[in-house]
Design a protein around this motif. Sequence first.
Motif, PDB file in Angstrom:
ATOM      1  N   GLU A 131     -13.250  48.652 -68.915  1.00 13.99           N
ATOM      2  CA  GLU A 131     -12.367  49.270 -67.934  1.00 13.99           C
ATOM      3  C   GLU A 131     -13.187  49.705 -66.724  1.00 13.99           C
ATOM      4  O   GLU A 131     -14.134  50.479 -66.854  1.00 13.99           O
ATOM      5  N   TRP A 132     -12.819  49.187 -65.567  1.00 11.60           N
ATOM      6  CA  TRP A 132     -13.535  49.457 -64.330  1.00 11.60           C
ATOM      7  C   TRP A 132     -12.673  50.323 -63.419  1.00 11.60           C
ATOM      8  O   TRP A 132     -11.526  49.982 -63.145  1.00 11.60           O
ATOM      9  N   THR A 133     -13.237  51.421 -62.933  1.00 10.87           N
ATOM     10  CA  THR A 133     -12.581  52.164 -61.866  1.00 10.87           C
ATOM     11  C   THR A 133     -13.002  51.546 -60.538  1.00 10.87           C
ATOM     12  O   THR A 133     -14.000  50.821 -60.460  1.00 10.87           O
ATOM     13  N   THR A 164     -25.093  48.091 -55.519  1.00  7.00           N
ATOM     14  CA  THR A 164     -26.396  47.911 -56.151  1.00  7.00           C
ATOM     15  C   THR A 164     -26.852  46.457 -56.064  1.00  7.00           C
ATOM     16  O   THR A 164     -28.047  46.184 -55.930  1.00  7.00           O
ATOM     17  N   TRP A 165     -25.898  45.504 -56.128  1.00 13.33           N
ATOM     18  CA  TRP A 165     -26.244  44.093 -55.904  1.00 13.33           C
ATOM     19  C   TRP A 165     -26.803  43.914 -54.492  1.00 13.33           C
ATOM     20  O   TRP A 165     -27.812  43.215 -54.300  1.00 13.33           O
ATOM     21  N   CYS A 166     -26.152  44.512 -53.499  1.00 13.63           N
ATOM     22  CA  CYS A 166     -26.604  44.378 -52.112  1.00 13.63           C
ATOM     23  C   CYS A 166     -27.999  44.957 -51.921  1.00 13.63           C
ATOM     24  O   CYS A 166     -28.843  44.367 -51.236  1.00 13.63           O
ATOM     25  N   VAL A 211     -16.535  49.550 -59.261  1.00 11.78           N
ATOM     26  CA  VAL A 211     -16.591  48.227 -58.624  1.00 11.78           C
ATOM     27  C   VAL A 211     -17.422  48.303 -57.349  1.00 11.78           C
ATOM     28  O   VAL A 211     -18.282  47.452 -57.100  1.00 11.78           O
ATOM     29  N   VAL A 212     -17.173  49.349 -56.564  1.00 13.67           N
ATOM     30  CA  VAL A 212     -17.907  49.522 -55.308  1.00 13.67           C
ATOM     31  C   VAL A 212     -19.390  49.741 -55.578  1.00 13.67           C
ATOM     32  O   VAL A 212     -20.250  49.144 -54.908  1.00 13.67           O
TER      33      VAL A 212
END
Length: 238
Positions: free
Chosen positions: A129-131, A141-143, A135-136
């Motif tokens: 379950e993602w809030t 963190t990928w960026c 997601v943001v």
Amino acid sequence: MDIPAWKAEYLEPVLAIALVTLGFSIYHFASISDKLMQRYQEKYGEVRGRTKATWFYRYLGAMTIGIIPAIIMILVLDKDLSAYGVAFKNHALSLYWILGLGAIIIPMNFFNSKKEKNLAFYPNVREKEWTKPMVVKNAFTWCAYLFGYELMFRGLLLFATVPLLGEWPAIILNAALYALVHVPKNLEETIGAVPLGVILCLITLTTGTIWVAFFVHITLALSNFFFSLKHHPEMKVI
């Protein structure tokens, strides 16, 4: 046999190669540390602890692979970041590359993300379950990680080795090291890193900036993240 003579022009490429080796090693061994993962899981629980650890690893990689090496090279060599492609120029050409490659990457990831093999690994964060804030944060963190990554590979390492080796030897060295750091993931990503690494190096030398490589890499990672999250049967955004 005589010891080879040291020349001043060796310092920059040797420093870049040494820093990417050290920086990636620190990141890699931290990311596979059972003790570090155990600490996160003891504090946050098994699943959330793994999530928090994954986000920490990305920040760590941004620092050890790219940002700290950049600071060291700037201080030691008395250069600024523009010497390593951190510059805003050739905007039209850069935009064409970003839009053109994005038009290929996004549809490709849309269809690939549905495959069972992809969903077994992606998204890297295995929350069911993602809030929306999660997601943001995962995207951010990928960026951060990919900025450090591109700052090193298409920035410091590429621009430091071209003057000594020449363009094509520097590109091949760059792509080879780029492939090697994908070995811990899987064979497909390791093989795919070679042509992608060559293409991103060519684009970087053509535009004189790392930003195309950065945005293309972000497009690759984030589109796969969003599509994998959408297609994963056990995950949902709440």
